[in-house]
Design a protein around this motif. Structure first.
Motif, PDB file in Angstrom:
ATOM      1  N   THR A  21       1.614   4.553  22.059  1.00 26.56           N
ATOM      2  CA  THR A  21       2.595   3.538  22.464  1.00 26.56           C
ATOM      3  C   THR A  21       2.246   2.151  21.925  1.00 26.56           C
ATOM      4  O   THR A  21       2.829   1.154  22.353  1.00 26.56           O
ATOM      5  N   ASP A  22       1.288   2.089  21.004  1.00 32.72           N
ATOM      6  CA  ASP A  22       0.895   0.830  20.380  1.00 32.72           C
ATOM      7  C   ASP A  22       0.424   1.191  18.972  1.00 32.72           C
ATOM      8  O   ASP A  22       0.433   2.365  18.582  1.00 32.72           O
ATOM      9  N   ARG A  23      -0.014   0.200  18.218  1.00 30.00           N
ATOM     10  CA  ARG A  23      -0.455   0.465  16.852  1.00 30.00           C
ATOM     11  C   ARG A  23      -1.580   1.479  16.812  1.00 30.00           C
ATOM     12  O   ARG A  23      -2.408   1.548  17.721  1.00 30.00           O
ATOM     13  N   SER A  46      -5.942   4.093  19.246  1.00 27.45           N
ATOM     14  CA  SER A  46      -4.828   3.146  19.267  1.00 27.45           C
ATOM     15  C   SER A  46      -5.066   1.932  20.152  1.00 27.45           C
ATOM     16  O   SER A  46      -5.958   1.909  21.000  1.00 27.45           O
ATOM     17  N   GLY A  47      -4.191   0.959  19.960  1.00 24.45           N
ATOM     18  CA  GLY A  47      -4.135  -0.208  20.826  1.00 24.45           C
ATOM     19  C   GLY A  47      -3.677   0.135  22.228  1.00 24.45           C
ATOM     20  O   GLY A  47      -3.763  -0.708  23.130  1.00 24.45           O
ATOM     21  N   ASP A  48      -3.196   1.373  22.434  1.00 28.18           N
ATOM     22  CA  ASP A  48      -2.767   1.783  23.781  1.00 28.18           C
ATOM     23  C   ASP A  48      -3.936   2.268  24.644  1.00 28.18           C
ATOM     24  O   ASP A  48      -3.735   2.814  25.721  1.00 28.18           O
ATOM     25  N   LYS A  49      -5.193   2.070  24.134  1.00 27.51           N
ATOM     26  CA  LYS A  49      -6.444   2.381  24.853  1.00 27.51           C
ATOM     27  C   LYS A  49      -6.760   3.874  24.911  1.00 27.51           C
ATOM     28  O   LYS A  49      -7.679   4.290  25.621  1.00 27.51           O
ATOM     29  N   SER A 327      -8.264  14.959   4.441  1.00 22.50           N
ATOM     30  CA  SER A 327      -8.906  16.069   5.139  1.00 22.50           C
ATOM     31  C   SER A 327     -10.216  16.392   4.429  1.00 22.50           C
ATOM     32  O   SER A 327     -10.304  16.337   3.207  1.00 22.50           O
ATOM     33  N   SER A 328     -11.243  16.730   5.219  1.00 26.37           N
ATOM     34  CA  SER A 328     -12.568  16.943   4.647  1.00 26.37           C
ATOM     35  C   SER A 328     -12.699  18.272   3.919  1.00 26.37           C
ATOM     36  O   SER A 328     -13.711  18.553   3.295  1.00 26.37           O
ATOM     37  N   THR A 329     -11.677  19.121   4.011  1.00 27.17           N
ATOM     38  CA  THR A 329     -11.813  20.471   3.442  1.00 27.17           C
ATOM     39  C   THR A 329     -11.192  20.615   2.054  1.00 27.17           C
ATOM     40  O   THR A 329     -11.199  21.702   1.490  1.00 27.17           O
ATOM     41  N   GLY A 330     -10.644  19.542   1.502  1.00 27.43           N
ATOM     42  CA  GLY A 330     -10.097  19.653   0.156  1.00 27.43           C
ATOM     43  C   GLY A 330      -8.774  20.386   0.099  1.00 27.43           C
ATOM     44  O   GLY A 330      -8.390  20.934  -0.934  1.00 27.43           O
ATOM     45  N   ASN A 331      -8.033  20.403   1.235  1.00 16.16           N
ATOM     46  CA  ASN A 331      -6.735  21.072   1.233  1.00 16.16           C
ATOM     47  C   ASN A 331      -5.599  20.127   0.835  1.00 16.16           C
ATOM     48  O   ASN A 331      -4.427  20.441   0.982  1.00 16.16           O
ATOM     49  N   ARG A 332      -5.975  18.962   0.335  1.00 20.92           N
ATOM     50  CA  ARG A 332      -5.022  17.963  -0.158  1.00 20.92           C
ATOM     51  C   ARG A 332      -4.104  17.396   0.930  1.00 20.92           C
ATOM     52  O   ARG A 332      -3.023  16.911   0.649  1.00 20.92           O
ATOM     53  N   LEU A 333      -4.557  17.484   2.194  1.00 22.83           N
ATOM     54  CA  LEU A 333      -3.822  16.818   3.271  1.00 22.83           C
ATOM     55  C   LEU A 333      -4.388  15.419   3.452  1.00 22.83           C
ATOM     56  O   LEU A 333      -5.601  15.215   3.452  1.00 22.83           O
ATOM     57  N   LEU A 334      -3.492  14.444   3.592  1.00 29.26           N
ATOM     58  CA  LEU A 334      -3.864  13.051   3.828  1.00 29.26           C
ATOM     59  C   LEU A 334      -3.174  12.599   5.106  1.00 29.26           C
ATOM     60  O   LEU A 334      -1.987  12.863   5.300  1.00 29.26           O
ATOM     61  N   ALA A 335      -3.930  11.936   5.986  1.00 27.01           N
ATOM     62  CA  ALA A 335      -3.331  11.373   7.199  1.00 27.01           C
ATOM     63  C   ALA A 335      -3.319   9.852   7.069  1.00 27.01           C
ATOM     64  O   ALA A 335      -4.235   9.260   6.498  1.00 27.01           O
ATOM     65  N   SER A 336      -2.259   9.226   7.585  1.00 20.80           N
ATOM     66  CA  SER A 336      -2.172   7.763   7.578  1.00 20.80           C
ATOM     67  C   SER A 336      -1.766   7.275   8.958  1.00 20.80           C
ATOM     68  O   SER A 336      -1.049   7.964   9.685  1.00 20.80           O
ATOM     69  N   ALA A 337      -2.258   6.090   9.328  1.00 18.02           N
ATOM     70  CA  ALA A 337      -1.981   5.510  10.645  1.00 18.02           C
ATOM     71  C   ALA A 337      -1.492   4.087  10.473  1.00 18.02           C
ATOM     72  O   ALA A 337      -1.961   3.372   9.579  1.00 18.02           O
ATOM     73  N   SER A 338      -0.577   3.677  11.339  1.00 19.46           N
ATOM     74  CA  SER A 338       0.102   2.402  11.112  1.00 19.46           C
ATOM     75  C   SER A 338       0.327   1.591  12.381  1.00 19.46           C
ATOM     76  O   SER A 338       0.327   2.111  13.497  1.00 19.46           O
ATOM     77  N   ASP A 339       0.597   0.304  12.147  1.00 14.56           N
ATOM     78  CA  ASP A 339       1.042  -0.587  13.220  1.00 14.56           C
ATOM     79  C   ASP A 339       2.361  -0.122  13.832  1.00 14.56           C
ATOM     80  O   ASP A 339       2.732  -0.565  14.922  1.00 14.56           O
ATOM     81  N   ASP A 340       3.094   0.751  13.115  1.00 11.40           N
ATOM     82  CA  ASP A 340       4.381   1.224  13.647  1.00 11.40           C
ATOM     83  C   ASP A 340       4.199   2.266  14.767  1.00 11.40           C
ATOM     84  O   ASP A 340       5.174   2.780  15.309  1.00 11.40           O
ATOM     85  N   GLY A 341       2.934   2.578  15.112  1.00 15.83           N
ATOM     86  CA  GLY A 341       2.652   3.484  16.216  1.00 15.83           C
ATOM     87  C   GLY A 341       2.644   4.958  15.843  1.00 15.83           C
ATOM     88  O   GLY A 341       2.413   5.815  16.701  1.00 15.83           O
ATOM     89  N   THR A 342       2.874   5.246  14.567  1.00 17.58           N
ATOM     90  CA  THR A 342       2.913   6.646  14.145  1.00 17.58           C
ATOM     91  C   THR A 342       1.735   7.012  13.248  1.00 17.58           C
ATOM     92  O   THR A 342       1.072   6.145  12.669  1.00 17.58           O
ATOM     93  N   ILE A 343       1.509   8.316  13.166  1.00 18.30           N
ATOM     94  CA  ILE A 343       0.570   8.908  12.208  1.00 18.30           C
ATOM     95  C   ILE A 343       1.410   9.807  11.320  1.00 18.30           C
ATOM     96  O   ILE A 343       2.324  10.494  11.816  1.00 18.30           O
TER      97      ILE A 343
END
Length: 351
Positions: A21-23, A46-49, A327-343
């Motif tokens: 519910t926060d960045r 997150s900023g939502d604690k 991702s640490s396993t080399g499966n070419r997955l990338l995660a991103s996190a934002s001020d918009d509250g989403t991943i």
């Protein structure tokens, strides 16, 4: 590494994870998951604690579900999270000046230890390669090194003072017990101990005078072999550094890092996050809401290897991107996190 041609790669969004519910500040893939038939697990803070634990539905699926919400422990923003090498513990660093250690108990997570000592906001936490040491850093300009003892006990073995401003990130080298910190004071510091002693000290400072950054250094990351490091900054550049890895691994913590190249002109807003994938692709997340991918080029310049922009994903998020994590396993997955509250979960695909 094979040459990754710009025109043959695309970054595809496979899922948007909502619930905070926060960045969203930080992300960490559990290193014991995502391979050998074990679904990948991702932690976010997150900023939502709170901290959220997300799990892939199956090893072949690109869908993730929220499996747990870790709450009622931190009283302020949770800025950073990191899994131990075994994947059994999760450390979380908070603006409430504490670092919490969590363990999974069945489907629940419980806080088994709280590390106190920093004067104010803890900005980052990192485990060494063996899981025997933990490092934290804070706006109080200090870096603390904790020894991991049996029974969820953590003993502070060293308080490192040397930065003149807020310390943004700590990161252990992937194979040797040498610690790196980067700061609002525009420098990266390298810390090592004298063999068996707990006498940690700064062995090198990478600053503007030795081809370093001219503004806040937000993050750093190592390549898979640990002989190169990439750093990102408020000065709108990313820099690659290298070291004599043979010397470093033979016990010479004093082995010097040297500047290899600077990638400038690609970003026009602060670069908050940088992460190097197992196969050698550097991802950046920045205040212009874009994700960029870089890789070593086959063309070598006089002053070392050149890196080139593979692709730029415009409007990857609606607001600043605070973290990008392969991702640490080399499966070419990338995660991103934002001020918009989403991943967001992305897959790097060839076409």
């Amino acid at each position: 590494m094979t040459l990754l041609e710009e025109e043959s790669l695309k970054l595809t969004e496979v899922q948007r994870l909502e619930g905070h519910t926060d960045r969203v500040w930080g992300l960490a893939w559990n290193p014991a998951t995502g391979a050998d038939g074990v679904p990948a697990v991702l932690a976010s803070c997150s900023g939502d604690k709170t901290i959220r634990i997300w799990q892939q539905r199956s090893p072949s699926s690109t869908s993730f579900d929220c499996k747990a919400v870790l709450e009622d422990t931190h009283s302020r923003t949770v800025r950073s999270c990191a899994w131990s090498p075994s994947g059994k513990q999760l450390a979380t660093a908070s603006f409430d000046a504490t670092t919490a250690i969590w363990e999974q108990n069945g489907s629940d997570f419980e806080c088994v230890s709280t590390l106190e000592g920093h004067e104010n906001e803890v900005k980052s936490v990192s485990w060494n390669a063996s899981g025997s040491l933990l490092a934290t850093c804070s706006r109080d300009k200090c870096v603390w090194i904790w020894e991991v003892l049996p029974g969820n006990e953590y003993d502070c073995v060293s308080v490192l003072q040397g930065h003149t401003q807020d310390v943004k990130m700590v990161q252990w080298h992937p194979t040797v017990d040498v610690l790196f910190s980067c700061s609002y004071d525009n420098t990266i510091k390298v810390w090592a101990d004298d063999g068996d002693s707990d006498d940690w000290h700064c062995v090198q400072t990478l600053g503007e005078s030795n081809s370093g950054h001219s503004s806040t250094v937000w993050a750093l990351s190592f390549n898979s072999t640990g002989d190169k490091m990439v750093t990102c900054s408020d000065d709108l550049t990313i820099k690659v550094w290298d070291v004599d890895i043979i010397s470093l691994q033979s016990g010479d913590g004093n082995a010097s890092w040297r500047h290899v190249c600077t990638m400038s002109g690609y970003h026009d807003r602060t670069i908050f996050s940088v992460h190097w994938s197992k196969e050698g692709i550097i991802a950046t997340g920045a205040a212009d809401d874009a994700i960029r991918l870089f890789a070593q080029s086959q063309d070598h310049s006089v002053d070392g290897a050149l890196y080139k922009l593979l692709l730029k994903k415009e409007k990857a998020h609606d607001m600043d991107i605070n973290s990008v994590q392969w991702s640490s396993t080399g499966n070419r997955l990338l995660a991103s996190a934002s001020d918009d509250g989403t991943i967001k979960i992305w897959k790097l695909e060839s076409f």
